[in-house]
Each structure stands twice: as structure tokens, then as C-alpha cells.
Scaffold this motif. Structure first.
Motif, PDB file in Angstrom:
ATOM      1  N   SER A 135       0.848  -1.198   0.000  1.00 37.30           N
ATOM      2  CA  SER A 135       0.000   0.000   0.000  1.00 37.30           C
ATOM      3  C   SER A 135       0.881   1.244   0.000  1.00 37.30           C
ATOM      4  CB  SER A 135      -0.902   0.009   1.236  1.00 37.30           C
ATOM      5  OG  SER A 135      -0.133   0.277   2.404  1.00 37.30           O
ATOM      6  N   ASP A 136       0.243   2.400   0.019  1.00 37.66           N
ATOM      7  CA  ASP A 136       0.966   3.670   0.067  1.00 37.66           C
ATOM      8  C   ASP A 136       0.915   4.291   1.460  1.00 37.66           C
ATOM      9  OD1 ASP A 136       2.209   3.994  -2.307  1.00 37.66           O
ATOM     10  OD2 ASP A 136       0.728   5.334  -3.206  1.00 37.66           O
ATOM     11  N   VAL A 137       0.521   3.504   2.455  1.00 38.90           N
ATOM     12  CA  VAL A 137       0.398   4.023   3.808  1.00 38.90           C
ATOM     13  C   VAL A 137       1.775   4.459   4.312  1.00 38.90           C
ATOM     14  CG1 VAL A 137       0.741   1.771   4.920  1.00 38.90           C
ATOM     15  CG2 VAL A 137      -0.554   3.544   6.098  1.00 38.90           C
ATOM     16  N   GLN A 138       1.799   5.550   5.100  1.00 39.56           N
ATOM     17  CA  GLN A 138       3.057   6.017   5.683  1.00 39.56           C
ATOM     18  C   GLN A 138       3.533   5.009   6.733  1.00 39.56           C
ATOM     19  OE1 GLN A 138       3.768   8.408   3.907  1.00 39.56           O
ATOM     20  NE2 GLN A 138       2.104   9.854   3.645  1.00 39.56           N
ATOM     21  N   HIS A 192      10.487  -0.052   0.138  1.00 38.73           N
ATOM     22  CA  HIS A 192      10.394   0.657  -1.148  1.00 38.73           C
ATOM     23  C   HIS A 192      10.585  -0.301  -2.316  1.00 38.73           C
ATOM     24  CE1 HIS A 192      11.118   3.621  -4.327  1.00 38.73           C
ATOM     25  NE2 HIS A 192      12.231   2.958  -4.611  1.00 38.73           N
ATOM     26  N   SER A 232       7.588  -2.428  -3.105  1.00 41.72           N
ATOM     27  CA  SER A 232       6.337  -1.705  -3.321  1.00 41.72           C
ATOM     28  C   SER A 232       6.126  -1.398  -4.797  1.00 41.72           C
ATOM     29  CB  SER A 232       6.343  -0.393  -2.534  1.00 41.72           C
ATOM     30  OG  SER A 232       7.215   0.555  -3.145  1.00 41.72           O
ATOM     31  N   ARG A 254       6.211   1.395  -5.981  1.00 42.26           N
ATOM     32  CA  ARG A 254       7.022   2.576  -6.290  1.00 42.26           C
ATOM     33  C   ARG A 254       8.492   2.220  -6.542  1.00 42.26           C
ATOM     34  NH1 ARG A 254       4.863   7.678  -4.551  1.00 42.26           N
ATOM     35  NH2 ARG A 254       2.742   7.467  -3.742  1.00 42.26           N
ATOM     36  N   THR A 295       9.762   7.167  -2.910  1.00 44.27           N
ATOM     37  CA  THR A 295       9.740   7.132  -1.450  1.00 44.27           C
ATOM     38  C   THR A 295      10.772   8.095  -0.876  1.00 44.27           C
ATOM     39  OG1 THR A 295       9.097   4.793  -1.468  1.00 44.27           O
ATOM     40  CG2 THR A 295      10.007   5.655   0.582  1.00 44.27           C
ATOM     41  N   ASN A 305       4.001  13.681  -5.335  1.00 43.28           N
ATOM     42  CA  ASN A 305       3.367  12.423  -4.957  1.00 43.28           C
ATOM     43  C   ASN A 305       4.447  11.545  -4.328  1.00 43.28           C
ATOM     44  OD1 ASN A 305       2.006  10.018  -4.726  1.00 43.28           O
ATOM     45  ND2 ASN A 305       1.983   9.591  -6.924  1.00 43.28           N
ATOM     46  N   ARG A 348       5.660   8.901  -1.041  1.00 40.70           N
ATOM     47  CA  ARG A 348       5.364   8.042   0.105  1.00 40.70           C
ATOM     48  C   ARG A 348       6.473   8.253   1.132  1.00 40.70           C
ATOM     49  NH1 ARG A 348       5.397   2.183   0.713  1.00 40.70           N
ATOM     50  NH2 ARG A 348       4.088   1.704   2.519  1.00 40.70           N
TER      51      ARG A 348
END
Length: 329
Positions: A33-36, A55, A58, A60, A108, A146, A148
Motif C-alpha cells: 500500500s501507500d500508507v506512511q 520501497h 512496493s 514505487r 519514497t 506524490n 510516500r
């Protein structure tokens, strides 16, 4: 970041420790996910490596991974580093420079040591996380990004909140998923494998051909407290690899930071023991002499059989013959 770990993924990290296994499972969930993510752990536990692994695991992973230490920096410099500046924004600003948020766009941004950020820096970062926009120093327009954010701290941010040193709203923005990385001393079952991996890497880097660790050397390594965690482990293995002249890590090669340093600029001198309790001083206390004494002892144990001696020491017969020949000169 060491290029050795630039492609590290969560699946590449194995563990026999339950607490670390739980941390890796949560990291795997976070990567999808893109959650912090907020990483908590003592200095040297591998928070940067974990951030890199998340990272790389993910969606990304093809975009940049930018790392930034957010502590011990003035507000103006930190703001310029994070958000960039326009030409002429301050004395010496001769061209436009992108900040870390802009460089990490699509990827990220790893913010290390966030517990020590100044109040102004906390406000600025909170705005980016809330609205996805920032302003370069010297600019009159907002820029979008954008990114993360994965952050890290070596102390409890909740305790910093109670002390009035950290914003609670920023904490909730950063701590989408919180991962606690256990210290190395609580993961003793991992030590042999970690030492082996680090020894292989250091041997390659230093051009050594080390094939074994003496049992007494391993005992010293396994019984150490490891206050500096993985960072200290890397330093100790590098040092013992440097000291090793043959193919086996001997006990004399294993030294810890407290053994190699002193608070005083003068060498530490201990009070002499009573004469009857003192051990005789060796004629040659050098490391090379200690290695030769060990080799001779093993050679005697093997009843003079060079092939068996070399096998016990984990070195080639040619290396053994060279040591024995040098010892006779």
C-alpha cells in the motif's frame, strides 16, 4: 546507501527470531500500500535497510528512493534541503535546486531521526503530507508532489509528544503502520548467519580468503552485548577481517570498540599485579606471532600432518607451509 543493499527486498531478509519475523510480515503488508510507515528502533538496528526493502517491494520501486537525516540542521537549511530553492533565494543561491520531496516524486522519501526535527520543520512536513504540495524557498507558487514517506526514530515519539517536543497531528500522519525493529541482543539466534554474511562481504572487499572462524572467536562474538547493533557488527567484522592474516578468524582478531579506544589520549595503564600472580611477558606479543603459535599448536595436535593441519585451520597447504617456513626464519 551501500550498493550491496540497493536492490534489497523484504523477501530477501530471513530471520529465526519471532519478533523480527512479525516486523517483516508487517513490512510486507505496508509494501503493498501507500500508507506512511514509522520505523522505531535503536541506532544501528537497520532502519534504513528496512525502509529500502519496503520501497523495493512496493509499487514505487521503479521510482527514486531518497534518504534524508532530519536532525541537527538549522530551519533555513532544512527547508532548503527538503523543498529546494529558487535562484537568488539567499546569498549563494546561483541556480534553482530541487529539494528532497521533489526528487522523490513518484517514489519514497525516507526521513531519518524525525524525533529531533525542529517545530518549524514539523509544521512544513505536516503541510506536505496533508495537501501534497510545498513551496520552494524564494518561490511564490506551490508545487505538487506524490511521495510516500517512511520515517524513523530511535526513541518513542509518544514520549516526545508528552514532553511537548513533537506534534501529535504529525505523529498520526507518519505512523500509518509502526514497525518496531528489535535490537540485535534480543535476536541471538540470528548472529551466526549475520556474521557469516558480513564476513563474506568484508573478505571480498578487503581481498581476503577467510574460510572459517575459530570456535573461541565465535564464542566471543556470540557473548557480546552489541550495543551498536548491526552497525557495530559490521565494524567488528571489518576489523577482524583486516587483522586476519590467514584463512581463520582467531580470538586475537576479535576486538570490540571499547577494546580499541580509550577516553584518554594516553594509553590505558592498569596497576601491576603482585609479582607472584603476574604471567610471564611473551618474547613476541605481536599478532603475527600469536597466529604462528596457534598454527604450531594445531600442527602438533595433527601430529605433524600438514594436510590435516591445513584442513583444521581452514587454509590451503601452501599457506600453511608459508607460515611454518616464515616461523623458522
Amino acid at each position: 546507501m551501500d550498493s550491496t543493499f540497493s536492490n534489497l527486498k523484504i523477501e530477501d531478509i530471513t530471520t529465526a527470531n519471532q519478533a523480527m519475523a512479525r516486523c517483516l510480515r508487517l513490512a510486507g503488508v505496508a509494501a503493498k500500500s501507500d500508507v506512511q510507515v514509522l520505523l522505531l528502533g535503536e541506532t544501528g538496528t537497520g532502519k534504513t535497510l528496512m525502509a529500502r526493502a519496503i520501497h523495493n517491494s512496493s509499487g514505487r520501486s521503479a521510482a527514486p528512493f531518497i534518504s534524508f537525516n532530519a536532525s541537527a540542521m538549522s530551519d533555513s537549511l532544512l527547508e532548503s534541503q527538503l523543498f529546494g530553492h529558487e535562484r537568488g533565494a539567499f546569498t549563494g543561491a546561483q541556480q534553482m535546486v530541487k529539494g528532497k520531496f521533489e526528487l522523490a516524486d513518484g517514489g519514497t522519501l525516507f526521513l531519518d531521526e524525525v524525533a529531533d526535527m525542529s517545530p518549524l520543520a514539523q509544521v512544513k512536513i505536516l503541510r506536505v503530507l496533508e495537501y501534497g504540495e510545498f513551496e520552494r524557498l524564494g518561490s511564490e507558487r506551490m508545487s505538487k508532489c506524490n511521495v510516500r514517506v517512511i520515517s524513523a526514530a530511535n526513541c518513542s515519539l509518544q514520549s516526545r509528544i508528552r514532553q511537548g517536543k513533537f506534534r501529535e497531528d504529525l505523529y498520526h500522519r507518519l505512523a500509518g503502520i509502526t514497525l518496531l525493529i528489535p535490537p540485535l541482543r534480543e535476536r541471538p539466534e540470528e548472529l551466526p548467519a549475520l556474521i557469516a554474511v558480513e564476513l563474506k562481504a568484508q573478505s571480498k572487499a578487503l581481498g581476503k580468503k577467510i574460510t572459517a572462524i575459530h570456535p573461541e572467536s565465535m564464542d566471543k562474538l556470540l557473548s557480546h552485548h552489541w550495543r551498536g547493533n548491526l552497525r557495530e557488527l559490521s565494524h567488528v567484522v571489518q576489523t577482524m577481517t583486516l587483522f586476519c592474516e590467514g584463512g581463520v578468524i582467531l580470538p586475537d582478531h576479535v576486538n570490540f570498540p571499547e577494546d580499541l579506544s580509550s577516553d584518554s589520549s594516553e594509553p590505558a595503564v592498569s596497576a601491576p599485579r603482585p609479582a607472584e600472580a603476574q604471567a610471564p611477558l611473551l618474547d613476541d606479543p605481536s599478532l603475527s606471532s600469536a597466529v604462528l603459535r596457534h598454527i604450531r599448536a594445531v600442527h602438533q595436535q595433527a601430529q605433524g600432518n600438514q594436510r590435516r593441519t591445513a584442513k583444521l585451520l581452514g587454509i590451503s597447504r601452501a599457506t600453511l607451509a608459508r607460515h611454518l617456513k616464515n616461523g623458522q626464519e
